[in-house]
Design an enzyme around this catalytic site. Structure first.
Site, PDB file in Angstrom:
ATOM      1  CG  ASN A  64      -7.695  -2.396  -5.326  1.00 45.14           C
ATOM      2  OD1 ASN A  64      -6.707  -2.786  -4.952  1.00 45.14           O
ATOM      3  ND2 ASN A  64      -8.044  -1.234  -4.907  1.00 45.14           N
ATOM      4  CG  ASP A  75      -2.029   1.388   1.242  1.00 47.63           C
ATOM      5  OD1 ASP A  75      -1.952   1.653  -0.388  1.00 47.63           O
ATOM      6  OD2 ASP A  75      -2.927   1.254   1.931  1.00 47.63           O
TER       7      ASP A  75
HETATM    8  C1  IPE Z   1      -5.558  -3.106  -0.655  1.00 51.50           C
HETATM    9  O1  IPE Z   1      -4.992  -1.896  -0.617  1.00 51.50           O
HETATM   10  C2  IPE Z   1      -5.763  -3.189  -2.048  1.00 51.50           C
HETATM   11  C3  IPE Z   1      -3.974  -3.437  -2.551  1.00 51.50           C
HETATM   12  C4  IPE Z   1      -3.078  -2.807  -1.758  1.00 51.50           C
HETATM   13  C5  IPE Z   1      -3.859  -3.976  -3.302  1.00 51.50           C
HETATM   14  P1  IPE Z   1      -5.948  -0.345  -0.741  1.00 51.50           P
HETATM   15  O2  IPE Z   1      -5.671   0.789  -0.892  1.00 51.50           O
HETATM   16  O3  IPE Z   1      -6.897  -1.112  -2.081  1.00 51.50           O
HETATM   17  O4  IPE Z   1      -7.728  -0.508   0.312  1.00 51.50           O
HETATM   18  P2  IPE Z   1      -7.790   0.715   1.274  1.00 51.50           P
HETATM   19  O5  IPE Z   1      -8.763   1.194   0.484  1.00 51.50           O
HETATM   20  O6  IPE Z   1      -7.147   1.937   1.670  1.00 51.50           O
HETATM   21  O7  IPE Z   1      -9.167  -0.459   2.241  1.00 51.50           O
HETATM   22  C1  IPE Z   2      -1.983   0.138  -3.207  1.00 48.60           C
HETATM   23  O1  IPE Z   2      -1.215   1.587  -3.570  1.00 48.60           O
HETATM   24  C2  IPE Z   2      -1.608  -0.409  -4.574  1.00 48.60           C
HETATM   25  C3  IPE Z   2      -3.275  -0.641  -5.265  1.00 48.60           C
HETATM   26  C4  IPE Z   2      -3.826  -0.723  -3.931  1.00 48.60           C
HETATM   27  C5  IPE Z   2      -3.262  -1.533  -6.449  1.00 48.60           C
HETATM   28  P1  IPE Z   2      -2.568   2.487  -3.261  1.00 48.60           P
HETATM   29  O2  IPE Z   2      -2.804   3.338  -4.789  1.00 48.60           O
HETATM   30  O3  IPE Z   2      -3.704   2.158  -2.628  1.00 48.60           O
HETATM   31  O4  IPE Z   2      -2.080   4.197  -2.996  1.00 48.60           O
HETATM   32  P2  IPE Z   2      -2.019   5.075  -1.776  1.00 48.60           P
HETATM   33  O5  IPE Z   2      -3.043   4.219  -0.488  1.00 48.60           O
HETATM   34  O6  IPE Z   2      -3.838   5.236  -2.560  1.00 48.60           O
HETATM   35  O7  IPE Z   2      -1.501   5.495  -1.318  1.00 48.60           O
HETATM   36 MG    MG Z   3      -3.782   2.506  -1.512  1.00 40.53          MG
END
Ligand code: IPE
Ligand code: IPE
Ligand code: MG
Length: 250
Positions: free
Chosen positions: A71, A23
């Site tokens: 996602n 994340d």
């Molecule tokens: C969880 O991260 C999914 C992945 C790392 C692939 P998200 O960024 O999507 O989760 P939330 O929205 O903060 O819960």
């Molecule tokens: C995790 O990073 C990757 C995926 C969920 C695909 P994020 O895209 O959620 O990054 P933040 O949490 O918005 O910084």
């Molecule tokens: Mg995230």
């Protein structure tokens, strides 16, 4: 001699199954005044570093959360970018993974929105590496812990298992990749402290660490720090540690 004993003890305390919620890509990019997709691209180097670090440390199972069922709700430009990026990464590193004896699996990948050529690349990588006996790398892509549990319930019903015969063990046998051991350690980068629907069944008794570093900055040294933090934990599984039994006697 004492040193050798300690070292053997350390090795024993390497978690068998480590799972990472990768994340913080978006925030990493935004802090550089770049579009979120820039952070996803930068994540590739962390992924490769962590795979190598886990393998060298003797981790048997590594799971990486790459794309959740939730996602799909992101802007279509970001989703399309991720599909293309993952395809490029899979194709680029297939032989590196194979040469390292890593068995690759994909957990999820049922949605018809997944481009067919990407689904084919996943299949090809699984076939290429299927007989490898080194670390098992499970990439959770289009994954949702609840969806897996619902699918297992459906599969169980279809098998006509009588209700009395349903146990945790028989239920788990209907989950995808039922040979996967429970997760010992979950690492969620970026400081967020949530499960976000990740391998819900398998993380029931996992230890969790939440390093503040954003995923594109996460490297082998951070991973080793997390393994070190894990070694400091007492895993009780609802019981009492042998060292505590004496103290609790009346
Ligand atoms: C969880 O991260 C999914 C992945 C790392 C692939 P998200 O960024 O999507 O989760 P939330 O929205 O903060 O819960
Ligand atoms: C995790 O990073 C990757 C995926 C969920 C695909 P994020 O895209 O959620 O990054 P933040 O949490 O918005 O910084
Ligand atoms: Mg995230």
């Amino acid at each position: 001699m004492q040193h050798a004993v300690e070292e053997a003890g350390e090795r024993r305390r390497v978690p068998r199954h480590v799972a990472c919620v990768m994340d913080g890509n978006g925030r990493w990019a935004q802090s550089r005044a770049q579009p979120r997709t820039f952070g996803h691209s930068a994540a590739e180097a962390s992924v490769i570093d962590v795979i190598e670090a886990a393998r060298s440390a003797g981790v048997g199972w590594l799971s990486l959360y790459a794309f959740s069922t939730e996602n799909w709700g992101r802007p279509s430009g970001e989703v399309d970018f991720l599909m293309r990026l993952v395809r490029r990464v899979v194709r680029k590193h297939a032989f590196f993974l194979h040469a390292r004896g890593i068995r690759c699996r994909f957990l999820g990948v049922n949605d018809p929105r997944i481009p067919p050529e990407l689904a084919r690349d996943f299949e090809d990588l699984m076939t290429l590496t299927g007989d490898n006996r080194g670390m098992t790398l499970t990439v959770a892509f289009d994954h949702g812990g609840r969806a897996d549990i619902v699918e297992a319930a459906r599969s169980l019903l279809r098998s006509n298992t009588p209700a009395e015969a349903v146990t945790e063990r028989t239920f788990a046998a209907h989950l995808p990749y039922p040979d996967t051991p429970d997760v010992d350690l979950v690492i969620r980068t970026s400081g967020e402290q949530r499960i976000s629907n990740f391998m819900l069944w398998q993380v029931a008794y996992a230890e969790w660490v939440f390093p503040p570093v954003l995923w594109p900055d996460f490297r082998a040294s951070h991973f080793l720090d997390c393994l070190h933090a894990y070694r400091q934990r007492d895993r009780r599984f609802g019981g009492v540690l042998p060292s505590e039994i004496g103290a609790s006697r009346p």
